[in-house]
Design an enzyme around this catalytic site. Sequence first.
Site, PDB file in Angstrom:
ATOM      1  N   GLU A 150       0.810  -1.216   0.000  1.00  0.00           N
ATOM      2  CA  GLU A 150       0.000   0.000   0.000  1.00  0.00           C
ATOM      3  C   GLU A 150       0.845   1.269   0.000  1.00  0.00           C
ATOM      4  OE1 GLU A 150       0.292  -1.392   4.303  1.00  0.00           O
ATOM      5  OE2 GLU A 150      -0.051  -2.265   2.357  1.00  0.00           O
ATOM      6  N   ASP A 168      12.352  20.047 -32.924  1.00  0.00           N
ATOM      7  CA  ASP A 168      12.482  20.951 -34.055  1.00  0.00           C
ATOM      8  C   ASP A 168      13.907  21.483 -34.092  1.00  0.00           C
ATOM      9  OD1 ASP A 168      12.504  22.645 -31.914  1.00  0.00           O
ATOM     10  OD2 ASP A 168      10.872  23.931 -32.594  1.00  0.00           O
ATOM     11  N   ASP A 224       7.052  24.057 -30.078  1.00  0.00           N
ATOM     12  CA  ASP A 224       6.540  25.277 -29.458  1.00  0.00           C
ATOM     13  C   ASP A 224       5.433  25.966 -30.241  1.00  0.00           C
ATOM     14  OD1 ASP A 224       8.001  26.143 -31.597  1.00  0.00           O
ATOM     15  OD2 ASP A 224       9.347  27.455 -30.465  1.00  0.00           O
ATOM     16  N   ASP A 238       2.780  21.869 -33.599  1.00  0.00           N
ATOM     17  CA  ASP A 238       3.431  20.801 -32.832  1.00  0.00           C
ATOM     18  C   ASP A 238       2.467  20.119 -31.859  1.00  0.00           C
ATOM     19  OD1 ASP A 238       6.044  21.228 -33.907  1.00  0.00           O
ATOM     20  OD2 ASP A 238       6.251  22.983 -32.613  1.00  0.00           O
ATOM     21  N   ASN A 259       6.359 -14.349   1.441  1.00  0.00           N
ATOM     22  CA  ASN A 259       5.601 -14.443   2.690  1.00  0.00           C
ATOM     23  C   ASN A 259       4.360 -15.311   2.538  1.00  0.00           C
ATOM     24  OD1 ASN A 259       7.370 -12.870   4.120  1.00  0.00           O
ATOM     25  ND2 ASN A 259       6.262 -10.962   3.767  1.00  0.00           N
ATOM     26  N   ASP A 277       6.884  -0.633   6.017  1.00  0.00           N
ATOM     27  CA  ASP A 277       6.544   0.525   5.185  1.00  0.00           C
ATOM     28  C   ASP A 277       7.422   1.721   5.543  1.00  0.00           C
ATOM     29  OD1 ASP A 277       4.614  -0.901   3.898  1.00  0.00           O
ATOM     30  OD2 ASP A 277       2.934  -0.089   5.041  1.00  0.00           O
TER      31      ASP A 277
END
Length: 864
Positions: free
Chosen positions: A299, A341, A609, A613, A677, A706
């Site tokens: 988690e 470019d 830009d 594009d 496990n 954790d």
Amino acid sequence: MTQKNKQLIETLSLPQDELFEAFETTSDGYTSEVALKKLEELGPNEIKPHKKKNPFVGFVNVLINPFNLVLMVVIAITFITDIILSTGEKDYLTISILSIIVIISTLISFIQDERSSAASEKLLNMVSNTTAALRDKEFIEIPIDDLVLGDIVNLSAGDIIPADLRVISAKDLFISQATLTGESQPVEKFVRFDEESIDGGESDYSNLCLMGTNVVSGTARAIVVRTGSNTYLGKMTHILKTTKRSTSFEHSISTISRLLMRLMIIMLPIIFVINGLLKHDFIGAFVFALTVAVGLTPEMLPVVLSSGLARGAINMAKHQTIVKSQSSISSFGEMDVLCTDKTGTITQDDIILERYMDVNGDDDMRVLRHAYLNSYFQSGLKNLIDLAIIERAKSYNMDDLINYYTIVDEIPFDFSRRRMSVILEDSNDKRQLITKGAVEEIMKLCKYIDRDGKVSLLDDETRKEAMDVYMQHNNDGLRMIAVAQKNDVPADHEFGVDDEYDLVLIGFIGFLDPPKESAKPTIESLNHHGVDVVVITGDSLGVAKKVCNKVGVDTEVTYIGKDIDEMDDDQLREAVKHCHLFAKISPDQKKRIVESFQNNGHTVGFLGDGINDALALKQADVGISVDTAVDIAKESADIILLKKDLNVLEQGILEGRKTIINMVKYLEMAVSGNFGNMISVIVASIFLPFLPLLPVHILVQNLLSDLAQTGIPFDNCDPKDLDKPRKLDSKSLTRFMMVFGPLSSIFDIMCFIVLWFVFDIRTPQQAIIFQTFWFTFGILSQALIIFVIRAKHPFSFKNRPSTVLVLVNALAIGITLLFVLTPLASTIELTILTRPHAIWVFGIVGLYLITTALIKKFVWTPLD
């Protein structure tokens, strides 16, 4: 070439009488009645917005993903074990933490999805509200929504193009297409369709004006050939509304989540049945199985993932790189092809004077002197070309030249003539007219040619020879301008355009947008790091090839837009394997090229830009733009560079690779440990007359493990691991799990054997001793195995773990020892670990670490 594109070219090529016939109109335009009927039939000239998603539906769609489903199952299990089935005080902490993790990760994804529609919304605001249309034989202002196919509109300086238009009459019409192409230089549009313009994109078509561009100068009449969503702008808007394709990183995370879900579904019923049957306590077995589910779920993955990406984003911000979408950092790490470019990225986006030559192509200072006098004495705003000429002349100490001349008059530059002239008088009262400008325009005005110091008539032969010199250097990538002069200049005369005749051609000057000094070493460094740089430009092949040769981009194989149109998808996939330079490329072609690289298995970054594009930026795995780009490009991009330079990308690539490497460390440890496990719990359940761990032990063990893992995003990486693109490979991860999961089980089982045979722990009354021993081993082994898994050579001093990783692991181990070596043990239903037990625990942990390190170094071979 697509069918729609062919139809457009046919429309642009039709003679005007056939054009009017095709649109059922005349040169006088529509009547109001006909226009209204067509409007009702065809609909308004508007880019139809997509039906906006209900935010709640959008949130639910983001919420339902494989990893969240795993966590939601765990939340449900935790709710049952910690609240419903709890006999003591109800524990809301775990379920609260898990719920917060799910909500935060979902909100981040939801906000990013909502932002993706902003680009298309901005496109819709680019067009003005009214336009002058020819109705009932006169031009009237009408709302642009009321324009229909075949309408004739009037254009003048300052107008924004209201639809896609074909020019039917024009006088010096210059259109700024900067919003589409990013190129600031205006483009002249003509009545005639130039077949050569097909080689470029739609913005290059000689008689097509695109919706959203604007008129810089001149006047024109034009006929509407496409409206609303069928316009170039409309198609762009539609594509920008589509959801960005998922990255391979996101795909791998989903695959891993599904793998964990399958493991849980398969293994947990087995654990429940075995414990229920052998221990005759199905309720206790059910609680134990559910608790194991919580303990076996990584988690912390969203936390580790978010921490790693956030750290990468912060580090990239220090290097003038703003991360809009954190997931793009991982794509940076995977990227092995960078499409970019040319202008401003590889080149300086500046103009320098490269050559000054006579009509034979030989260097000639006289040509530079004339160009310098023309540029210096003109009174208008000096453009980049003028400044480049002046700078070069000053480098040859020509400053003093201006003291011998005074300006009499000038004929300013304009877009229709594409030239400018100055009339000078020297100290001997001799007058001279000097003109410079577009080669074709100057050649039309020249009657003579200065060759080897001799002036002669410019006949067909000498004209062709001069043009050959011009074309040779033009094709070699130089932007060429002609220089001419004449001495027969009248006194006491009001000069004008009519005086620009019977000129003497004296030579040419050639300009180049030079490569940045950093471009070549940066491209070499990117290649060293396993990233191929591919240049995709709308510029001519000659210019692009010259620049690419200078910076080390391979130009042995090149393609232009016309070649791309003639290829099907399979042919293009084969072509991109060998080509690093594509010139005269349209927006659709850019997208196709990027997609072809992706279909060949590459992770592609695209740097651009302009609006042209935007399609490629959307298609790419990671879209990169710059702070000075048009808004649409910035909205479509994942990464914004504060400086348009390949050099700043390198740090981003390395940060992305660090993020993936650390993510792999966590997943290798978590998935293999969890699988091991599960095997260990099944084995223990079969042979032990009691539970190997209580639910509280599993939850505390999970919490401390954790804690140890939270330092992984901040870990150091082996520099050699950063030399090539990194991918989160679910197949390699599964293979790792199948090898190192059972390996960890072997040492778990070794613990069972030692407890059973050495310490004679066999009865339910001795269960607490067994549980304390295995609890301690579990946390110590999971905390310390990080230092083995994190590097191929775990005991090398060259790749030391980060301070953060060492500290959080030391904290997790310290808390564990505090629990098992002090009276605090009773608070979690454990007993104090005896010295003999502690020696065995540390001995087995040490053996586990050494064995894993040896296998990882000498046996394990990663797929990548």
